[in-house]
Design an enzyme around this catalytic site. Structure first.
Site, PDB file in Angstrom:
ATOM      1  N   SER A  53      -8.388   0.206   0.174  1.00 41.67           N
ATOM      2  CA  SER A  53      -9.228  -0.111   1.330  1.00 41.67           C
ATOM      3  C   SER A  53      -9.849   1.159   1.907  1.00 41.67           C
ATOM      4  O   SER A  53     -10.550   1.877   1.207  1.00 41.67           O
ATOM      5  CB  SER A  53      -8.401  -0.866   2.369  1.00 41.67           C
ATOM      6  OG  SER A  53      -9.219  -1.319   3.429  1.00 41.67           O
ATOM      7  N   HIS A  54      -9.560   1.462   3.169  1.00 42.31           N
ATOM      8  CA  HIS A  54     -10.164   2.620   3.839  1.00 42.31           C
ATOM      9  C   HIS A  54      -9.211   3.814   3.878  1.00 42.31           C
ATOM     10  O   HIS A  54      -9.488   4.786   4.568  1.00 42.31           O
ATOM     11  CB  HIS A  54     -10.543   2.236   5.272  1.00 42.31           C
ATOM     12  CG  HIS A  54      -9.364   1.778   6.089  1.00 42.31           C
ATOM     13  ND1 HIS A  54      -8.796   0.540   5.911  1.00 42.31           N
ATOM     14  CD2 HIS A  54      -8.634   2.390   7.056  1.00 42.31           C
ATOM     15  CE1 HIS A  54      -7.769   0.413   6.751  1.00 42.31           C
ATOM     16  NE2 HIS A  54      -7.652   1.526   7.454  1.00 42.31           N
ATOM     17  N   LYS A  60      -3.938  -6.411  -2.339  1.00 39.62           N
ATOM     18  CA  LYS A  60      -4.152  -7.530  -1.425  1.00 39.62           C
ATOM     19  C   LYS A  60      -4.004  -8.799  -2.259  1.00 39.62           C
ATOM     20  O   LYS A  60      -4.687  -8.961  -3.272  1.00 39.62           O
ATOM     21  CB  LYS A  60      -5.533  -7.451  -0.781  1.00 39.62           C
ATOM     22  CG  LYS A  60      -5.712  -6.226   0.122  1.00 39.62           C
ATOM     23  CD  LYS A  60      -7.108  -6.164   0.740  1.00 39.62           C
ATOM     24  CE  LYS A  60      -7.238  -4.949   1.651  1.00 39.62           C
ATOM     25  NZ  LYS A  60      -8.597  -4.837   2.252  1.00 39.62           N
ATOM     26  N   ASP A 104     -14.756  -5.082   2.327  1.00 38.81           N
ATOM     27  CA  ASP A 104     -14.456  -6.249   3.154  1.00 38.81           C
ATOM     28  C   ASP A 104     -14.688  -5.982   4.642  1.00 38.81           C
ATOM     29  O   ASP A 104     -14.432  -6.860   5.478  1.00 38.81           O
ATOM     30  CB  ASP A 104     -13.036  -6.766   2.906  1.00 38.81           C
ATOM     31  CG  ASP A 104     -11.947  -5.743   3.214  1.00 38.81           C
ATOM     32  OD1 ASP A 104     -12.283  -4.642   3.716  1.00 38.81           O
ATOM     33  OD2 ASP A 104     -10.767  -6.042   2.954  1.00 38.81           O
ATOM     34  N   ARG A 105     -15.168  -4.753   5.010  1.00 39.70           N
ATOM     35  CA  ARG A 105     -15.436  -4.441   6.413  1.00 39.70           C
ATOM     36  C   ARG A 105     -16.866  -3.929   6.564  1.00 39.70           C
ATOM     37  O   ARG A 105     -17.410  -3.291   5.666  1.00 39.70           O
ATOM     38  CB  ARG A 105     -14.439  -3.409   6.940  1.00 39.70           C
ATOM     39  CG  ARG A 105     -13.005  -3.879   6.861  1.00 39.70           C
ATOM     40  CD  ARG A 105     -12.098  -3.061   7.756  1.00 39.70           C
ATOM     41  NE  ARG A 105     -11.997  -1.691   7.326  1.00 39.70           N
ATOM     42  CZ  ARG A 105     -11.710  -0.670   8.139  1.00 39.70           C
ATOM     43  NH1 ARG A 105     -11.544  -0.886   9.422  1.00 39.70           N
ATOM     44  NH2 ARG A 105     -11.597   0.550   7.662  1.00 39.70           N
ATOM     45  N   HIS A 112     -13.705  -6.548  10.046  1.00 41.19           N
ATOM     46  CA  HIS A 112     -13.531  -7.736   9.206  1.00 41.19           C
ATOM     47  C   HIS A 112     -14.192  -8.931   9.889  1.00 41.19           C
ATOM     48  O   HIS A 112     -13.955  -9.188  11.073  1.00 41.19           O
ATOM     49  CB  HIS A 112     -12.044  -8.054   9.013  1.00 41.19           C
ATOM     50  CG  HIS A 112     -11.305  -7.075   8.155  1.00 41.19           C
ATOM     51  ND1 HIS A 112     -11.224  -7.196   6.793  1.00 41.19           N
ATOM     52  CD2 HIS A 112     -10.607  -5.962   8.471  1.00 41.19           C
ATOM     53  CE1 HIS A 112     -10.512  -6.206   6.296  1.00 41.19           C
ATOM     54  NE2 HIS A 112     -10.123  -5.439   7.304  1.00 41.19           N
ATOM     55  N   ASP A 139     -16.545  -0.293   4.028  1.00 37.36           N
ATOM     56  CA  ASP A 139     -15.358   0.492   3.732  1.00 37.36           C
ATOM     57  C   ASP A 139     -15.151   0.567   2.226  1.00 37.36           C
ATOM     58  O   ASP A 139     -15.987   0.090   1.447  1.00 37.36           O
ATOM     59  CB  ASP A 139     -14.133  -0.077   4.451  1.00 37.36           C
ATOM     60  CG  ASP A 139     -13.711  -1.434   3.915  1.00 37.36           C
ATOM     61  OD1 ASP A 139     -14.563  -2.137   3.332  1.00 37.36           O
ATOM     62  OD2 ASP A 139     -12.542  -1.813   4.084  1.00 37.36           O
ATOM     63  N   ARG A 158       0.836  -1.192   0.000  1.00 36.10           N
ATOM     64  CA  ARG A 158       0.000   0.000   0.000  1.00 36.10           C
ATOM     65  C   ARG A 158       0.875   1.247   0.000  1.00 36.10           C
ATOM     66  O   ARG A 158       1.875   1.308   0.708  1.00 36.10           O
ATOM     67  CB  ARG A 158      -0.918  -0.003   1.221  1.00 36.10           C
ATOM     68  CG  ARG A 158      -2.062   0.992   1.137  1.00 36.10           C
ATOM     69  CD  ARG A 158      -2.999   0.805   2.307  1.00 36.10           C
ATOM     70  NE  ARG A 158      -3.566  -0.531   2.318  1.00 36.10           N
ATOM     71  CZ  ARG A 158      -4.355  -0.981   3.300  1.00 36.10           C
ATOM     72  NH1 ARG A 158      -4.603  -0.206   4.340  1.00 36.10           N
ATOM     73  NH2 ARG A 158      -4.858  -2.187   3.251  1.00 36.10           N
ATOM     74  N   ASP A 179     -13.426  -0.928  -0.042  1.00 37.20           N
ATOM     75  CA  ASP A 179     -13.398  -2.106  -0.917  1.00 37.20           C
ATOM     76  C   ASP A 179     -14.364  -3.196  -0.471  1.00 37.20           C
ATOM     77  O   ASP A 179     -14.347  -4.293  -1.028  1.00 37.20           O
ATOM     78  CB  ASP A 179     -11.982  -2.666  -1.029  1.00 37.20           C
ATOM     79  CG  ASP A 179     -11.426  -3.194   0.286  1.00 37.20           C
ATOM     80  OD1 ASP A 179     -11.866  -2.719   1.355  1.00 37.20           O
ATOM     81  OD2 ASP A 179     -10.560  -4.085   0.260  1.00 37.20           O
TER      82      ASP A 179
END
Length: 775
Positions: free
Chosen positions: A415-416, A425, A554-555, A637, A550, A327, A552
Site C-alpha cells: 500500500s502506502h 489484503k 485504492d486511495r 478510501h 497511493d 503487512r 496500490d
C-alpha cells in the site's frame, strides 16, 4: 542366473496375458456404469432445475403473503380502533397498536414530516431505522419492509403510513421477529439447487438465509418479495456432466461399455490356464526395481503444477497480522516461507467454506513477484486453483473476484508503506478479512493446521481490459477536462491514465512508470508533502484538476487549479450529494477522522450519516451490514455501491472517474473552484502521527481511555477517542497499520482549533509526560 531370469520373464508374460483382458473388462464396465449415471443426470437436469425454480417461486409467494398479511393487520387495527384520527397522542396510539398486533416486538409512531427523525442523534436512534423512515419521505409507494439487527438478533421492520386528506398524517414503524420469515424460507425444498434470501438485489448485498447445496452458483438476478427490500435468489443444480448433453449418446456409451466388458470377461473364461513355472531360486526384491519419478501433468490453460517444497520457518511473527491485512518488512518477518504458509492457511479457510478458486495480483514493489509466487504455491498446496492477474492495482484484484466469479482474492501489496514493506489484503467469500479473521490465519499457522497434500491449478488471466471497459461503459465526463495523474511510481500508473482517458479526459501523466523504489516521492496522497509536484504540474500545464494515488491504487488525493488540496472528507461531501440525489434516504458511512461538517451535509441531502471505525475492511463490513450506498475515509478510501454502478469496494481509480464525471457535469453552471468552494470548510490539521514501539500505541490508548475525561463535550470511543464540541473536535487513536498514535483536529476557526489542541495536550501528557507530541 540367466536361466532364472528367463523363467521369471516367462511367468510375467503369462500373468500379463491373463491380466490385460481383466483390466480392459473392468475399465469398460466402469465406463458403462459412468455413462449410465450421466444419462440419468442429463435426463433429470431439467426436472432438477425446475424443482429449484419452483422452490424459489413458492418461497417468494409465501413471503409475499406474510408481509401483506402483516400490513393488512396494521391497517385493520387502525381502522377498527379509530386510531388513524388520533395520532396526535403518538405514544398512546403506539401502545394500543402493540396490544392489538399479534407477535409485534415494537411499535413507534412519528409525525408525517418526520421532523423528530431528521433531528435525531442516529447513534442512539438507530441508523437502519432512520434510513428506513427517511426513505418514506417523497416515496411514491409504501416504504419497503426490511431487516435489521437488534443486538445479535435479526428483526423484520416495516413502515406504514397513516393517510389523511390525501397526504400522510403519521408514520408507524413496526418491528417483528424474523422467525416467521425464516420458517417460510426453510420450508422450501430446492432439491439439488439452492435458494438464498438477500437484502438487496445484487450479489454484494447482505445474505440473510441460504438453503440447499453450497456448490451451486447464484443467478445474477433474484425475485423480489413484494413490498420489501428482500430478494430470493436461486442457484441451479450443478450436476457433474462431462459428456455432451444427450441422453441417447450417454445410453449408447453405457451399452458399449457394458457390452464390451461382458465380451472380454467371456473371452477370459475361455482362455486356458498356463502351466506354472517353477519359482526362481532367488526372490526379486522391491528395492531392486528401478522406478521412474512421477511426472507433473502436461501443461494446459489451467496447469496442475508439481507441489513445491518450502522449508517453513519455525515461528511466524504475530505482529505482521494486523487489523485490516497482513503487512511487514519483506525478507524479514515477511519472507517467502511465511507467504507460503499464509497461502496454506487461506486455502484451509476457503476449503472450509467450499471455495476452490482465487485471484492473485501484486503491486509494483520489488519483493512482489517472489512473495506472490510463494503465496500461490501455498494456496495450491492447499488444493486451491489460482488465477494470476500479474501486476495490477488492488482494486483490480477486488474487481476480478467479481468478474471471474471466485469471490476470493489476495492483493500482494505494501500500500502506502515504505518500499521494503509488503503484505496481503485478503478477500474470502466476498468479505475482506479483518481483525479476528486475520488473527485466525496466524493461529492456523502456529497450530500447524495447514493442508499440504493438494495440487491446485494455476493460470494467468489478464483483467485490465475488462476493468477499463466496465468503468468507461458507465462513467462519462460531459466535458473534456485536463487532468494531471500522479501515480507516485505506484502500480496505479498502469491503469488510471487509461481509465480517465476512456471516460473523456485529457490526461497528463506524472510518475506513472512503475518503480517499486518510489524514486520521486512516497506514494501516499494523505501526506501534503507528497503532493507538491502534482500542484506544480497542474499550475504549469493549466489543468482543471490533479489526482494522486497511493502505491496500490485504492486511495485518492485531489488538488485544484489554485493548488488547494481537497481533503477526502470534503470530497465525500461532493460524492454524497451526487449519490443521494438519486438515492434519497441512503446511508453514507464515514470514519472517525472526518470533519464534523460532513454529518449535516449528508442530512441536508436526505441521507443517513453513520460514523464508523477507520479501516477499509471494517468500512466494507459495515456497508454490507447497513446496505449503505457510499462510504469514505479520511485516508482517501472511497466505496461506491449506489444503484449497482459499482461493487462497494475501495477504489481510488474509480473514485477519480466519478469525481471527474461530477465536475464535468457541473461546469456549465459553476467553475471548478466554485464547485469546491460550495462545500463547508473548516480549519484543520492533516493526519498527525507519533511513532512508538510496537504495541505501545494500544497500551497508551487503554490508559488514556481509563483516565481522560471531557465533561463538556460528546465523546465517541468506537475507534480511539474522538471528542466533539459545538465548534470543533479532536481525535487520538492507535494506528492499525503502523506502530504510532494518530491525531487529527478540526474546528470552525483557528482560535477554536488551538483551544481543542491544548485540551488534548493537557490530558495526553497527564498520562505520559514523555510524549513528543506532533502538535
Amino acid at each position: 542366473m540367466a536361466r532364472k531370469e528367463g523363467g521369471a520373464g516367462h511367468a510375467l508374460r503369462i500373468d500379463l496375458r491373463r491380466l490385460l483382458p481383466l483390466v480392459g473388462a473392468t475399465i469398460l464396465l466402469v465406463a458403462g456404469a459412468f455413462s449410465a449415471w450421466q444419462a440419468w443426470l442429463i435426463a433429470d437436469e431439467g426436472d432438477a432445475a425446475e424443482r429449484t425454480r419452483t422452490a424459489q417461486r413458492q418461497t417468494v409467494k409465501a413471503l409475499d403473503d406474510l408481509i401483506a398479511g402483516k400490513r393488512q393487520q396494521v391497517q385493520r387495527a387502525l381502522a377498527e380502533s379509530g386510531l388513524a384520527a388520533a395520532t396526535d397522542d403518538r405514544a398512546a396510539v403506539a401502545e394500543r397498536l402493540r396490544a392489538q398486533l399479534k407477535g409485534v416486538h415494537a411499535v413507534e409512531v412519528y409525525s408525517g414530516g418526520l421532523d423528530e427523525v431528521v433531528r435525531a442523534n442516529y447513534r442512539e436512534f438507530g441508523y437502519a431505522k432512520a434510513a428506513q423512515l427517511m426513505a418514506a419521505l417523497g416515496a411514491s409507494e409504501t416504504p419497503p419492509a426490511s431487516t435489521s439487527l437488534h443486538g445479535n438478533e435479526r428483526r423484520l421492520t416495516m413502515v406504514e403510513p397513516v393517510a389523511a386528506d390525501g397526504g400522510v398524517r403519521a408514520w408507524i414503524w413496526l418491528e417483528y421477529p424474523f422467525d416467521d420469515v425464516a420458517a417460510r424460507f426453510e420450508a422450501a425444498s430446492p432439491g439439488a439447487g439452492r435458494i438464498e434470501l438477500r437484502q438487496g438485489d445484487g450479489h454484494d448485498s447482505l445474505s440473510l438465509l441460504s438453503h440447499g447445496s453450497r456448490s451451486a452458483e447464484l443467478e445474477a438476478e433474484g425475485q423480489r418479495v413484494a413490498g420489501t427490500s428482500l430478494y430470493v435468489f436461486a442457484a441451479m443444480p450443478r450436476a457433474f456432466i462431462v459428456i455432451p448433453h444427450s441422453v441417447a449418446l450417454a445410453a449408447l456409451l453405457a451399452l458399449v461399455g457394458f457390452g464390451g466388458g461382458a465380451v472380454l470377461l467371456w473371452a477370459l473364461r475361455r482362455q486356458p490356464v498356463a502351466a506354472e513355472e517353477p519359482e526362481p531360486e532367488e526372490p526379486v526384491l522391491v528395492a531392486d526395481v528401478v522406478r521412474k519419478p512421477r511426472l507433473p501433468p502436461a501443461p494446459s490453460t489451467a496447469t496442475a503444477l508439481p507441489r513445491p517444497t518450502v522449508s517453513a520457518p519455525e515461528e511466524v511473527d504475530a505482529s505482521i497480522f494486523r487489523a485490516y491485512d497482513i503487512r511487514g518488512v519483506a525478507g524479514g518477518a515477511l519472507n517467502p516461507g511465511v507467504a507460503h504458509r499464509i497461502g496454506q492457511a487461506i486455502g484451509a479457510l476457503m476449503a472450509e467454506r467450499d471455495l476452490r478458486e482465487i485471484v492473485i495480483g501484486r503491486d509494483g514493489r520489488l519483493s512482489g513477484p517472489e512473495l506472490a509466487g510463494a503465496l500461490s504455491d501455498g494456496l495450491r498446496a492447499a488444493g486451491i486453483d489460482v488465477i494470476d492477474l500479474g501486476m495490477v492495482p488492488t482494486p483490480l484484484v477486488y474487481f476480478a473476484a467479481y468478474h471471474f466469479g471466485t469471490g476470493c482474492g489476495v492483493s500482494v501489496t505494501g500500500s502506502h508503506n515504505p518500499p521494503d514493506h509488503n503484505g496481503f489484503k485478503i478477500v474470502i467469500g466476498g468479505e475482506t478479512l479483518a481483525e479476528d479473521a486475520i488473527a485466525d490465519l496466524h493461529r492456523r499457522i502456529m497450530e500447524n493446521r495447514l493442508p499440504s497434500d493438494g495440487v491446485g491449478t494455476w493460470r494467468e488471466q489478464p483483467v485490465v481490459e475488462a476493468y477499463v471497459s466496465r468503468i468507461a461503459g458507465d462513467v462519462s465526463a460531459e466535458r473534456r477536462l485536463k487532468v494531471v495523474v500522479d501515480a507516485g511510481n505506484g502500480v496505479a500508473g498502469l491503469v488510471a491514465p487509461r481509465v480517465l482517458e476512456d471516460i473523456g479526459c485529457e490526461v497528463i501523466p506524472l510518475y506513472c512508470d512503475v518503480d517499486g523504489r518510489f524514486p520521486n516521492h512516497h506514494p501516499d496522497p494523505s501526506d501534503p508533502r507528497n503532493l507538491g509536484d502534482l500542484i506544480a504540474a497542474v499550475h504549469t500545464v493549466g489543468a482543471d484538476l490533479g489526482v494522486a494515488f497511493d502505491g496500490d491504487g485504492d486511495r485518492l488525493g485531489v488538488v485544484t487549479q489554485a493548488g488547494e488540496i481537497i481533503y477526502p472528507d470534503r470530497l465525500l461531501m461532493l460524492f454524497a450529494q451526487d449519490v443521494l440525489a438519486r438515492n434519497p434516504g441512503a446511508t453514507v458511512i464515514y470514519d472517525v477522522k472526518c470533519t464534523g461538517h460532513l454529518r449535516p451535509v449528508i442530512q441536508e441531502a436526505a441521507g443517513v450519516p453513520l460514523m464508523w471505525r477507520t479501516g477499509h475492511s471494517l468500512i466494507k463490513a459495515k456497508m454490507r451490514e447497513t446496505g449503505a450506498a457510499l462510504a469514505g475515509e479520511m485516508s482517501g478510501h472511497f466505496f461506491f455501491a449506489d444503484n449497482n454502478r459499482w461493487y462497494g469496494f475501495d477504489d481510488g481509480i474509480y473514485a477519480a472517474a466519478r469525481l471527474l464525471e461530477i465536475v464535468a457535469g457541473d461546469l456549465e453552471e459553476r467553475s471548478t473552484a466554485e464547485i469546491f468552494d460550495g462545500l463547508p470548510k473548516s480549519v484543520s490539521t492533516p493526519e498527525l502521527k507519533l511513532s512508538m514501539e510496537e504495541g505501545a500505541p494500544f497500551r497508551f490508548m487503554e490508559a488514556f481511555r481509563a483516565s481522560a475525561t471531557f465533561d463538556d463535550a460528546r465523546v465517541t470511543t468506537i475507534d480511539g477517542i474522538r471528542v466533539d464540541w459545538p465548534d470543533g473536535w479532536g481525535l487520538v487513536r492507535a494506528s492499525n497499520t503502523t506502530p504510532s498514535l494518530v491525531f487529527r483536529f478540526d474546528a470552525d476557526n483557528g482560535k477554536a482549533l488551538e483551544r481543542i489542541k491544548q485540551v488534548f495536550r493537557l490530558r495526553l501528557l497527564a498520562v505520559d509526560r514523555s510524549l513528543a507530541l506532533p502538535f
